[in-house]
Design an enzyme around this catalytic site. Structure first.
Site, PDB file in Angstrom:
ATOM      1  N   GLU A   1      47.796  77.319 -56.603  1.00 14.07           N
ATOM      2  CA  GLU A   1      47.774  76.521 -55.366  1.00 14.07           C
ATOM      3  C   GLU A   1      48.807  75.406 -55.442  1.00 14.07           C
ATOM      4  O   GLU A   1      48.928  74.735 -56.472  1.00 14.07           O
ATOM      5  CB  GLU A   1      46.364  75.936 -55.188  1.00 14.07           C
TER       6      GLU A   1
ATOM      7  N   THR B   1      51.826  75.827 -55.646  1.00 13.84           N
ATOM      8  CA  THR B   1      52.876  76.240 -56.586  1.00 13.84           C
ATOM      9  C   THR B   1      54.005  76.964 -55.875  1.00 13.84           C
ATOM     10  O   THR B   1      55.108  77.055 -56.404  1.00 13.84           O
ATOM     11  CB  THR B   1      52.293  77.200 -57.651  1.00 13.84           C
TER      12      THR B   1
ATOM     13  N   GLY C   1      41.753  76.988 -43.618  1.00 12.74           N
ATOM     14  CA  GLY C   1      42.593  77.260 -44.791  1.00 12.74           C
ATOM     15  C   GLY C   1      42.789  78.740 -45.032  1.00 12.74           C
ATOM     16  O   GLY C   1      43.097  79.163 -46.145  1.00 12.74           O
TER      17      GLY C   1
ATOM     18  N   GLU D   1      57.001  77.961 -38.742  1.00 10.75           N
ATOM     19  CA  GLU D   1      56.017  76.942 -39.127  1.00 10.75           C
ATOM     20  C   GLU D   1      56.734  75.612 -39.427  1.00 10.75           C
ATOM     21  O   GLU D   1      56.288  74.545 -39.008  1.00 10.75           O
ATOM     22  CB  GLU D   1      55.252  77.438 -40.353  1.00 10.75           C
TER      23      GLU D   1
ATOM     24  N   ASP E   1      51.635  82.127 -47.504  1.00 12.52           N
ATOM     25  CA  ASP E   1      50.759  82.599 -46.419  1.00 12.52           C
ATOM     26  C   ASP E   1      51.408  83.737 -45.634  1.00 12.52           C
ATOM     27  O   ASP E   1      50.792  84.770 -45.359  1.00 12.52           O
ATOM     28  CB  ASP E   1      50.424  81.450 -45.460  1.00 12.52           C
TER      29      ASP E   1
HETATM   30  C1  GLA Z   1      49.354  76.063 -47.389  1.00 15.94           C
HETATM   31  C2  GLA Z   1      50.830  76.480 -47.311  1.00 15.94           C
HETATM   32  C3  GLA Z   1      51.205  77.408 -48.458  1.00 15.94           C
HETATM   33  C4  GLA Z   1      50.789  76.835 -49.805  1.00 15.94           C
HETATM   34  C5  GLA Z   1      49.327  76.353 -49.754  1.00 15.94           C
HETATM   35  C6  GLA Z   1      48.944  75.632 -51.013  1.00 15.94           C
HETATM   36  O1  GLA Z   1      48.530  77.169 -47.183  1.00 15.94           O
HETATM   37  O2  GLA Z   1      51.097  77.101 -46.089  1.00 15.94           O
HETATM   38  O3  GLA Z   1      52.586  77.670 -48.436  1.00 15.94           O
HETATM   39  O4  GLA Z   1      51.644  75.835 -50.210  1.00 15.94           O
HETATM   40  O5  GLA Z   1      49.083  75.495 -48.657  1.00 15.94           O
HETATM   41  O6  GLA Z   1      48.973  76.478 -52.098  1.00 15.94           O
END
Ligand code: GLA
Length: 370
Positions: free
Chosen positions: A17, A19, A107, A143, A155
């Site tokens: 996370e 990272t 999330g 985004e 994501d």
């Molecule tokens: C969000 C971002 C991702 C990632 C996570 C944390 O979901 O969109 O790119 O950085 O947070 O791991």
């Protein structure tokens, strides 16, 4: 009129996370919930966007008039269309009807699901021939430019490249990836949704990125070869950043350096079916996200505290950007219903909020339906 219907999923992330934007590793999977876009060519140059779930429409009178809208849902779509306009020429306008069952603010990457459904769908319908990796970066750019979040690539990658019943280890430095089956033998992945999304989530996210960049600059003063925290070590950090003088930069970098190696080790645990070792690392990640990276919140910490000493929970942590959303938990299937009931009751007592949970199925990435 010619039309295409596309589903793009949301995602979970098992470990790794914060990272992705540090050139590290992530271990996401696509989930059964997703955004579905129906895109139809028009005879004229107009673009008609409809959010079926919100019963809301936006009409853009020409492809030359694409700009940020007051309607947030529309921005995820317009952001992607703008990326296409930079690369290709649309012969006509089009209608987009969008619906999604990815809960917003949980999330689970509801926005990436929208962006990926549009990117994949437009590419198919207009036969632009752009490959999936490039589409992934176009969705990410949407985004950045239209939602103001300087997100990493995880994501959008997970939504595009997810595979049924498989997790994918992505090396965000090289964009090389590797699938392997998720075998949980009697355990299941359950998400507990705090039901909160604190307003500072996106500004704090961007701040974390800056703090990491600051750390790299410090490290580079002595180790000029280090381009990202991926190649930095704790020793390099200790030699270049004073934790008393720069506690935030120090703690952020410490977390990221540890999480990058933890993710590699955890992936080995999972490949060797050592769920216990994997679960311990999830708890360690939560600890780092909460104390060093400071992207957790009281609701998330309450949910983790509730499960941390429970023998039916092999691992748990907050998931995604933070400041609300879900925790991800690996729970013994047999005892899950009882546990869910107990946690929901405790959460209600402690926060006054009712707890929603999702039992996750690992699903296929973006695809055409019907
Ligand atoms: C969000 C971002 C991702 C990632 C996570 C944390 O979901 O969109 O790119 O950085 O947070 O791991």
């Amino acid at each position: 009129m010619q039309s295409v219907k596309v589903k793009a999923p949301g995602r979970i992330n098992l470990i790794g996370e914060h990272t992705d934007y540090n050139d590290g590793f992530v271990l996401p999977a696509a989930i059964q919930m997703g955004a579905t876009a129906t895109i139809t060519k028009r005879a004229d140059d107009e673009i008609h966007l409809t959010a079926t779930d919100l019963n809301d429409t936006l009409i853009i009178d020409s492809l030359a008039n694409l700009r940020i809208s007051e309607k947030q849902w529309a921005n995820y779509i317009i952001g992607v269309i703008v990326q296409f306009v930079k690369k290709r020429k649309f012969p006509t306008g089009f209608d987009i009807q969008l619906t999604s069952d990815v809960p917003m603010g949980a999330g689970l990457s509801s926005s990436a699901a929208i962006e990926c459904s549009i990117a994949f769908g437009l590419n198919e319908l207009f036969e632009f021939g752009i490959d999936k990796m490039e589409l992934t970066f176009m969705a990410q750019k949407a985004e950045h430019d239209f939602a103001g979040v300087q997100c990493g690539i995880m994501d959008q990658f997970a939504s595009m490249f997810g595979k049924k019943d498989e997790v994918v280890l992505l090396d965000c430095q090289t964009m090389q990836y590797q699938y392997f089956p998720l075998q949980l033998k009697g355990y299941q992945i359950i998400l507990f949704d705090t039901g909160v999304k604190h307003a500072l989530a996106s500004s704090e996210y961007n701040t974390r990125r800056k703090e990491c960049e600051q750390g790299i600059q410090f490290i580079q003063s002595k180790f000029p070869q280090v381009q990202s925290l991926r190649t930095a070590s704790l020793q390099m950090l200790n030699e270049t950043v004073d934790p008393i003088e720069f506690p935030l930069v120090y703690n952020r970098c410490k977390y990221v350096i540890e999480e990058i190696s933890r993710t590699q080790a955890a992936t080995e645990d999972l490949k060797q079916n050592n769920l216990t070792a994997f679960g311990e690392k999830m708890f360690a990640t939560h600890d780092g996200l909460s104390k060093l990276y400071q992207v957790s919140c009281s609701e998330l910490d309450i949910l983790i505290n509730l499960v941390s000493a429970n023998e039916n929970v092999i691992g748990a942590r907050m998931m995604g950007g933070g400041f609300g959303g879900c925790t991800i938990n690996i729970i013994k299937e047999q005892n899950a219903p009882e546990l869910i009931e107990w946690i929901a009751a405790e959460y209600l007592t402690k926060t006054g909020k009712s707890l929603i949970h999702y039992i996750v199925g690992v699903a296929e990435g973006v695809h055409i339906i019907e």
